[in-house]
Design a protein around this motif. Structure first.
Motif, short mmCIF file in Angstrom:
data_model
loop_
_atom_site.label_atom_id
_atom_site.label_comp_id
_atom_site.label_asym_id
_atom_site.label_seq_id
_atom_site.Cartn_x
_atom_site.Cartn_y
_atom_site.Cartn_z
N LYS A 44 0.83 -1.20 0.00
CA LYS A 44 0.00 0.00 0.00
C LYS A 44 0.87 1.25 0.00
O LYS A 44 2.05 1.20 0.27
CB LYS A 44 -0.92 0.00 1.22
CG LYS A 44 -1.87 -1.18 1.29
CD LYS A 44 -2.76 -1.10 2.52
CE LYS A 44 -3.72 -2.28 2.58
NZ LYS A 44 -4.61 -2.21 3.76
N ASN A 45 0.24 2.37 -0.31
CA ASN A 45 0.88 3.69 -0.24
C ASN A 45 2.15 3.75 -1.09
O ASN A 45 3.25 3.95 -0.59
CB ASN A 45 1.21 4.05 1.22
CG ASN A 45 -0.02 4.06 2.10
OD1 ASN A 45 -0.93 4.86 1.90
ND2 ASN A 45 -0.08 3.14 3.07
N ALA A 83 3.61 4.14 6.97
CA ALA A 83 2.15 4.21 6.88
C ALA A 83 1.58 2.81 6.80
O ALA A 83 0.54 2.52 7.39
CB ALA A 83 1.74 5.02 5.65
N ASN A 84 2.26 1.90 6.08
CA ASN A 84 1.78 0.52 5.99
C ASN A 84 1.79 -0.15 7.35
O ASN A 84 0.89 -0.91 7.71
CB ASN A 84 2.67 -0.28 5.03
CG ASN A 84 2.45 0.12 3.59
OD1 ASN A 84 1.39 0.59 3.23
ND2 ASN A 84 3.47 -0.06 2.76
N ARG A 85 2.81 0.13 8.14
CA ARG A 85 2.95 -0.51 9.45
C ARG A 85 1.85 -0.06 10.40
O ARG A 85 1.38 -0.83 11.24
CB ARG A 85 4.31 -0.15 10.05
CG ARG A 85 4.60 -0.83 11.37
CD ARG A 85 5.78 -0.21 12.06
NE ARG A 85 6.97 -0.24 11.20
CZ ARG A 85 8.02 0.52 11.44
NH1 ARG A 85 8.04 1.36 12.43
NH2 ARG A 85 9.09 0.44 10.64
N GLU A 86 1.41 1.18 10.25
CA GLU A 86 0.41 1.72 11.18
C GLU A 86 -1.00 1.26 10.87
O GLU A 86 -1.91 1.43 11.66
CB GLU A 86 0.48 3.26 11.16
CG GLU A 86 1.79 3.79 11.76
CD GLU A 86 1.99 5.27 11.48
OE1 GLU A 86 1.14 5.86 10.78
OE2 GLU A 86 2.99 5.84 11.96
N GLN A 87 -1.21 0.68 9.70
CA GLN A 87 -2.55 0.26 9.33
C GLN A 87 -2.90 -1.10 9.90
O GLN A 87 -2.04 -1.89 10.20
CB GLN A 87 -2.67 0.25 7.80
CG GLN A 87 -2.57 1.64 7.21
CD GLN A 87 -2.68 1.61 5.70
OE1 GLN A 87 -2.73 0.56 5.07
NE2 GLN A 87 -2.72 2.77 5.09
N THR A 106 9.87 4.73 -7.79
CA THR A 106 8.79 4.25 -6.94
C THR A 106 9.29 4.15 -5.50
O THR A 106 10.45 3.79 -5.27
CB THR A 106 8.29 2.85 -7.39
OG1 THR A 106 9.35 1.91 -7.26
CG2 THR A 106 7.79 2.89 -8.81
N GLN A 107 8.44 4.48 -4.58
CA GLN A 107 8.80 4.36 -3.16
C GLN A 107 7.57 4.03 -2.35
O GLN A 107 6.47 4.51 -2.63
CB GLN A 107 9.49 5.63 -2.66
CG GLN A 107 8.67 6.91 -2.82
CD GLN A 107 9.53 8.15 -2.73
OE1 GLN A 107 10.56 8.26 -3.37
NE2 GLN A 107 9.09 9.11 -1.94
N VAL A 108 7.76 3.18 -1.37
CA VAL A 108 6.66 2.71 -0.53
C VAL A 108 6.79 3.32 0.85
O VAL A 108 7.85 3.24 1.47
CB VAL A 108 6.68 1.16 -0.43
CG1 VAL A 108 5.56 0.67 0.47
CG2 VAL A 108 6.57 0.55 -1.82
N VAL A 145 -0.07 8.60 -6.74
CA VAL A 145 -0.04 7.69 -5.59
C VAL A 145 -0.97 6.52 -5.87
O VAL A 145 -2.12 6.70 -6.27
CB VAL A 145 -0.49 8.41 -4.29
CG1 VAL A 145 -0.50 7.42 -3.13
CG2 VAL A 145 0.43 9.57 -3.98
N ILE A 146 -0.44 5.31 -5.69
CA ILE A 146 -1.24 4.10 -5.81
C ILE A 146 -1.57 3.63 -4.40
O ILE A 146 -0.67 3.33 -3.61
CB ILE A 146 -0.49 3.00 -6.58
CG1 ILE A 146 -0.21 3.47 -8.01
CG2 ILE A 146 -1.27 1.70 -6.59
CD1 ILE A 146 0.60 2.50 -8.84
N ASP A 147 -2.85 3.59 -4.07
CA ASP A 147 -3.27 3.25 -2.71
C ASP A 147 -2.89 1.83 -2.33
O ASP A 147 -2.46 1.58 -1.20
CB ASP A 147 -4.77 3.45 -2.56
CG ASP A 147 -5.18 4.91 -2.67
OD1 ASP A 147 -4.35 5.76 -2.30
OD2 ASP A 147 -6.29 5.20 -3.13
N ASN A 148 -3.08 0.89 -3.23
CA ASN A 148 -2.72 -0.49 -2.93
C ASN A 148 -2.49 -1.27 -4.22
O ASN A 148 -3.05 -0.94 -5.27
CB ASN A 148 -3.79 -1.17 -2.09
CG ASN A 148 -5.09 -1.32 -2.86
OD1 ASN A 148 -5.80 -0.35 -3.11
ND2 ASN A 148 -5.41 -2.55 -3.24
#
Length: 230
Positions: A167-168, A226-230, A220-222, A189-192
């Motif tokens: 994601k993100n 933010a992924n960890r907090e979801q 590209t960068q992830v 931005v690609i959400d997922n």
């Protein structure tokens, strides 16, 4: 009776102390976390402004993180804009995450400059924080820039080669001329993106480039934090 060993805790990388082989508090030595003093400073390769409308510009900074695993949940930065006489126009501050081991971009959009034209755009970090994290790899392949004489557009295919959903995802496109000068930058931005999945995106610009496009680079960068907090 020797009770000392029972009362003494073994040093860990999370006890808030510099002990054992650590070169700092809970960092360096046998700890996974890298001490800030040991991290290689981020390299600012270049920064520029790009006109997107009358009195409005986007700003982009091209950064390289040479630390193999060190990343940062947040860094603060500042773009500053000067006119052709090197007179200050305005500045824009923001915050971003830093992915590990690679090149990445920092982007600010719709910066109002009034009737003045920014000829020199500088970029600096206001602070630095480091944190270790595994890198999530996303592939991207660019097509051919079309409609260059009217409103350029660039098709890009983004692929997730991993076995987990990502994601993100920030995706930047940079257009260069024959002399490797950056003509334009855009971001989406690609959400997922599902495991093994692909997604087609199209970058567009409202006006022709001020030069002939010869090369395209996709970054590209992830946002792993933010992924960890979801």
């Amino acid at each position: 009776v020797n009770i000392y060993p029972k009362l003494t805790k073994e040093p860990t990388c999370f006890d808030g102390k510099q002990n054992s082989s650590e070169s700092g508090i809970d960092c360096g030595g046998g700890c996974v976390k890298i001490c800030q003093a040991d991290a290689v400073p981020l390299t600012i390769r270049w920064s520029r402004s790009f006109k997107v409308g009358e009195g409005f510009y986007n700003a982009f900074a091209y950064i390289e993180n040479q630390n193999l695993q060190a990343s940062s949940k947040i860094v603060y930065y500042e773009f500053t804009f000067y006119d052709t006489n090197n007179i200050f126009i305005s500045s824009r501050q923001g915050a971003a995450f830093v992915p590990p081991n690679g090149r990445f971009g920092i982007f600010e959009s719709a910066i109002a400059t009034g009737n003045r034209v920014p000829k020199n755009t500088t970029f600096r970090f206001l602070t630095r924080v480091t944190e270790n994290e595994s890198k999530q790899i996303i592939f991207a392949e660019a097509g051919v820039v079309a409609n260059t004489d009217i409103a350029p557009k660039l098709p890009v295919t983004v692929e997730n080669p991993t076995i987990a959903e990502v994601k993100n995802i920030d995706v930047f496109s940079i257009i260069y001329d024959a002399d490797d000068n950056a003509l334009a930058v855009s971001k989406t931005v690609i959400d997922n993106l599902i495991a093994g999945g692909k997604k087609n995106v199209t970058f567009t610009w409202r006006a022709p480039f001020e030069g002939e496009p010869k090369r395209t680079e996709i970054l590209t960068q992830v946002n792993i934090f933010a992924n960890r907090e979801q």
